[in-house]
Design an enzyme around this catalytic site. Structure first.
Site, PDB file in Angstrom:
ATOM      1  CG  ASP A  13      -1.677  -1.277   1.247  1.00 12.49           C
ATOM      2  OD1 ASP A  13      -2.369  -1.868   0.383  1.00 12.49           O
ATOM      3  OD2 ASP A  13      -1.938  -1.960   2.494  1.00 12.49           O
ATOM      4  CE  LYS A  16       3.074  -2.544  -4.206  1.00 16.23           C
ATOM      5  NZ  LYS A  16       2.635  -2.156  -3.417  1.00 16.23           N
ATOM      6  CB  ALA A  39      -1.679  -5.715  -5.000  1.00 24.73           C
ATOM      7  N   GLY A  40      -4.375  -4.098  -4.414  1.00 24.69           N
ATOM      8  CA  GLY A  40      -5.234  -2.764  -4.858  1.00 24.69           C
ATOM      9  C   GLY A  40      -3.329  -1.169  -5.496  1.00 24.69           C
ATOM     10  CG  HIS A  41      -1.703  -1.191  -7.758  1.00 19.32           C
ATOM     11  ND1 HIS A  41      -0.477  -1.380  -8.582  1.00 19.32           N
ATOM     12  CD2 HIS A  41      -1.106  -0.556  -6.441  1.00 19.32           C
ATOM     13  CE1 HIS A  41       0.285  -2.433  -8.294  1.00 19.32           C
ATOM     14  NE2 HIS A  41       0.417  -2.247  -7.051  1.00 19.32           N
ATOM     15  CB  THR A  42      -5.340   4.359  -5.602  1.00 22.29           C
ATOM     16  OG1 THR A  42      -6.352   3.438  -4.912  1.00 22.29           O
ATOM     17  CG2 THR A  42      -6.727   5.088  -5.450  1.00 22.29           C
ATOM     18  CB  THR A 130      -8.038  -9.921   0.498  1.00 20.97           C
ATOM     19  OG1 THR A 130      -7.105 -11.424  -0.551  1.00 20.97           O
ATOM     20  CG2 THR A 130      -6.184  -8.868   0.857  1.00 20.97           C
ATOM     21  CD  GLN A 225       0.552  -9.037  -2.781  1.00 24.18           C
ATOM     22  OE1 GLN A 225       1.413  -9.175  -3.893  1.00 24.18           O
ATOM     23  NE2 GLN A 225      -0.482  -8.451  -3.149  1.00 24.18           N
ATOM     24  CB  THR A 302     -10.388  -5.431   2.112  1.00 19.86           C
ATOM     25  OG1 THR A 302      -9.171  -4.863   2.861  1.00 19.86           O
ATOM     26  CG2 THR A 302      -9.459  -6.705   1.615  1.00 19.86           C
ATOM     27  NE  ARG A 306      -4.075   0.115   2.639  1.00 22.46           N
ATOM     28  CZ  ARG A 306      -4.020   0.809   1.708  1.00 22.46           C
ATOM     29  NH1 ARG A 306      -3.865   2.251   1.897  1.00 22.46           N
ATOM     30  NH2 ARG A 306      -4.701   0.330   0.968  1.00 22.46           N
TER      31      ARG A 306
END
Length: 431
Positions: A13, A16, A39-42, A130, A225, A302, A306
């Site tokens: 988080d 990246k 993994a989630g990239h915003t 997750t 990650q 999710t 954090r």
């Protein structure tokens, strides 16, 4: 022509996706090499937010190729949903822009069911996954019983493999006390349909990338990650199920180690992590709440909050070592604005002794208390600043102190979520 690996230098988080999106302008190909849709990239471009879970962050740049390597575990449902959403936004107008490895392992419905059932059965000792089926899919890969994308493209082969694997999955779920519906024929029909959607993107990624290199193309490898979640080098067992470090970049796409020229680690200006596991600099107070709120520290995948804390120089220095980092890019420096004092963990106290390197023993790390160095804070907001010299002196001093503590240079900082809110002092592709 340099090829650059971008990896998370903390617990994931770190932002990246934002840095990959920025650097894609200078690359020809962006390669995702491990992890899955856990993994989630915003990305924020022109004020518009896009969240990606499988497709590389470079996809928002027209004309740039994006590759999903064999090291990724692949959820076809998520993939086709992302495709549809991108096309609805006017992105991915050319399907040739995206290539997916035929050898990427597929997350099947039983993997998700097993993942959730195991976490529930573990109770207080749960890892904090997750529930996306990532771990069970990697297990099947190692056990040589997994399904790969190539299996979805042949209905007879798909049916045979589902019939072989499903009874074992049902047995495990029964032992765990779970009774999800796993209809064999429905699964075969659905995943054959998904295979039809995926087929136009599937190919031999190793060969494709080899030819790209021969043509002088510049590659940007996108990690998922973070270092501290690496299955070998992280805070095991509170880790993900793949190798997140830079050394896996080439393994996860079918190239050799000489394909990498530069490794960039991404670190927040503070630290966060999700799930269980040791976290010496964690703040369980109003300061931690403030970092969470101002930093928007809620999972892109999710939505869960954090854990937050001050930057840990020992963990970051460890990341420099196991990744062979050439430099660091620091994100979310703007979140620290308004603190009278900012802190960096520079040592641990363990059983009465002071240590200045992160211990490899998890039990020692669980007993570690962070020893902090304090630096002056700053009140000025940073979101409108665009050059290094524009930053307040205390902000520059903070970044320089981190640089000194970890032993590699900080080549950029971000001062906001948008693509344009990044101050790049040195470009890895223009050295």
């Amino acid at each position: 022509m340099p090829n650059v690996v971008v990896v998370g230098a903390q617990w994931g988080d770190e932002g990246k996706g934002k840095i990959v999106d920025l650097l894609t302008e200078y690359a020809d190909v962006v390669v995702r090499f491990q992890g899955g849709n856990n993994a989630g990239h915003t990305l924020v471009v022109g004020g518009e937010k896009t969240v990606l879970h499988l497709i590389p962050a470079g996809i928002l740049h027209p004309g740039k190729a994006c590759v999903i390597g064999n090291g990724v575990v692949f959820d076809p449902e998520v993939f086709v949903l992302e495709i549809d959403r991108l096309k609805a936004k006017g992105a991915l107008k050319d399907d040739g822009q995206l290539v997916v490895s035929l050898d990427a392992h597929v997350i099947m419905p039983w993997h998700k069911a097993i993942d959730v059932a195991r976490e529930q059965a573990m109770g207080a000792g749960k890892i904090g996954t997750t529930g996306r089926g990532i771990g069970p899919t990697y297990e099947d890969k190692v056990a040589r019983r997994g399904l790969r994308i190539r299996d979805l493209l042949d209905r007879a082969r798909l049916a045979r493999k589902v019939k072989e694997r499903l009874p074992l999955a049902r047995e495990e779920l029964k032992r765990l006390g779970a009774t999800p519906e796993l209809d064999e024929e429905a699964i075969i029909a659905r995943y054959a349909e998904l295979g039809g959607r995926i087929a136009r993107y599937a190919g031999d990624v190793s060969l494709w990338l080899h030819r790209a290199l021969k043509q002088g193309k510049q590659l940007l490898f996108e990690g998922a990650q973070g270092t501290m979640l690496d299955v070998d080098h992280g805070t095991y067992p509170f880790v993900t199920s793949s190798n997140t470090v830079a050394g896996n970049a080439v393994v996860g796409c079918g190239l050799g180690p000489t394909a990498v020229d530069y490794v960039l680690g991404i670190s927040k200006a503070y630290s966060t992590r999700v799930g269980g596991g040791p976290y010496p600099s964690e703040l369980k107070d109003a300061t931690g709440d403030r970092l969470r709120t101002v930093g928007g520290e809620f999972g892109a995948t999710t939505g869960r909050p954090r854990r937050t804390g001050w930057l840990d120089a020992l963990a970051l220095r460890y990341a420099v070592r196991v990744n062979g980092l050439d430099a660091i890019a620091m994100t979310k420096l703007d979140v620290l604005a308004g603190f009278d004092r900012v802190k960096i963990a520079v040592a641990y106290r363990i059983d009465g002794k002071t240590v200045d390197e992160m211990p490899s023993d998890l039990e020692l790390l669980e007993r570690a208390e962070a020893i902090y160095e304090e630096l002056p804070g700053w009140s000025e907001k940073l979101d409108q600043l665009r050059t290094w010299d524009d930053l307040p002196a205390p902000a520059r001093a903070y970044v320089k102190r981190v640089q000194d503590l970890v032993g590699v240079k900080v080549i950029g900082v971000s001062v906001g979520a948008d693509r344009g809110q990044t101050i790049l002092v040195e470009n890895p592709f223009r050295r």
